[in-house]
Design an enzyme around this catalytic site. Structure first.
Site, PDB file in Angstrom:
ATOM      1  N   CYS A  79      75.707  52.193  -9.414  1.00 46.90           N
ATOM      2  CA  CYS A  79      76.232  52.204 -10.773  1.00 46.90           C
ATOM      3  C   CYS A  79      76.023  53.584 -11.396  1.00 46.90           C
ATOM      4  CB  CYS A  79      75.553  51.142 -11.619  1.00 46.90           C
ATOM      5  SG  CYS A  79      76.187  51.067 -13.316  1.00 46.90           S
ATOM      6  N   ARG A 115      87.595  44.349  -8.774  1.00 44.90           N
ATOM      7  CA  ARG A 115      88.428  43.958  -9.905  1.00 44.90           C
ATOM      8  C   ARG A 115      89.687  43.190  -9.527  1.00 44.90           C
ATOM      9  NH1 ARG A 115      84.831  47.153 -11.200  1.00 44.90           N
ATOM     10  NH2 ARG A 115      84.093  47.308 -13.345  1.00 44.90           N
TER      11      ARG A 115
END
Length: 340
Positions: A98, A232
């Site tokens: 991240c 996603r």
């Protein structure tokens, strides 16, 4: 401790902050029984000092499910790995990918790729605290530490601590100058780097993440990768998961329809409503279910506009279903209605 059997990493849905919460995972489980699911990243501080039911609670239907941890302190990560086992998770994953400023300022996430020894100590401590498999999710590089030699050095160091599974986002991350969203789009995808990593470390489990937008693309990558993690695309068009058990895992039962998925989700939604959860918190994860199909706009508008109202219940779900034709609701994957 002896490790517990590793969940299959053949196909998984990526951990995504604010998206892959427990409601999302239960919904995804109505579409696929076999795909490995991940929690949002949870920090060690949240687990050790916060509301554990809020951060760790999950429904039994979610198995196999992995907990992704954010942190860098070996002792804290070890304690959280032990707690994860107590809560019944199937795997513990350390976030080394991240790129957000908030994460980096806490000395965890992608910045850990710059300190492989810290990651190795954390993995060693976690493995000593739990029988669960401990895995690492990381980038192919960060900032100017983006050479293949640096990547392989990172993997070798962490492997020496006992890690056998590496989930590799095939983009580097810029820790300054790019937002998290930009870090998902601007650094070029380099699947060839992950492919080379698998070739150079054939004994490790190497899972490809990043830019896999369909189940067909996942199956193509599985010709050389041990697993594929979809992000996603699985959230914006979740019905792509409906073929996974058959096409990827070889099951012979028919894939579910959209109607069957919603009907399977409704009992969970009803139970959560009884516990005070607002409808939109659960149903927002279904907004993409009819992507590209007639009735998609009605479904999204009904859920979005009515689902947030105080006291909204299953009547909103029924109203949303009523605006979608039976042909669309009952179509199996691969037999979808083509918009005019």
């Amino acid at each position: 401790m002896a490790a517990s059997p590793l969940p299959p990493h053949t196909l998984s849905v990526a951990p995504m902050m604010d998206w892959t919460d427990r409601h999302c995972r239960v919904f995804h489980r109505t579409l696929t029984r076999r795909t490995l699911l991940y929690t949002e990243m949870v920090t060690t501080g949240a687990i050790m000092h916060g509301d554990r039911e809020r951060h760790l609670g999950f429904d039994a239907a979610e198995h196999p499910v992995a907990l992704q941890l954010g942190g860098s302190d070996a002792a804290a990560l070890a304690e959280c790995a032990r707690i994860a086992e107590d809560w019944g998770y199937d795997e513990v994953n350390l976030n080394c990918g991240c790129p957000s400023d908030r994460v980096s300022s806490g000395s965890f996430g992608a910045c850990l790729m710059g300190t492989p020894d810290v990651v190795a100590r954390a993995v060693e401590a976690m493995r000593g605290a739990t029988r669960l498999p401990v895995t690492v999710k990381h980038r192919i590089g960060i900032d100017d530490l983006d050479s293949y030699d640096h990547l392989t050095g990172f993997v070798r160091t962490v492997e020496a601590a006992g890690c056998e599974t590496f989930i590799v986002h095939a983009r580097k991350a810029w820790l300054s100058g790019l937002s998290p969203k930009e870090n998902r789009e601007i650094p070029p995808l380099r699947h060839e780097v992950v492919r080379q990593l698998k070739a150079d470390f054939p004994h490790l489990t190497v899972v490809l993440n990043g830019g896999v937008l369909s189940l067909d693309a996942a199956q193509d990558a599985l010709t050389w990768a041990d697993g594929v993690m979809i992000g996603r695309a699985a959230y914006s068009d979740p019905f792509i998961l409906a073929r996974a058990d058959q096409d990827v895992f070889g099951e012979d039962m028919p894939p579910v329809t959209r109607r069957e998925a919603i009907e399977a989700f409704v009992p969970y939604v009803a139970a959560q409503l009884e516990h005070g959860q607002p409808l939109n918190r659960m149903m927002k994860h279904t907004l993409g279910l009819f992507a590209g199909q007639p009735g998609a706009r009605h479904w999204k508008r009904t859920i979005s506009e009515q689902g947030h109202r105080p006291g909204a219940g299953l009547e909103v779900v029924q109203a949303a279903l009523d605006g979608v034709s039976d042909v669309v609701l009952d179509a199996r994957p691969g037999a979808e209605v083509q918009p005019a």
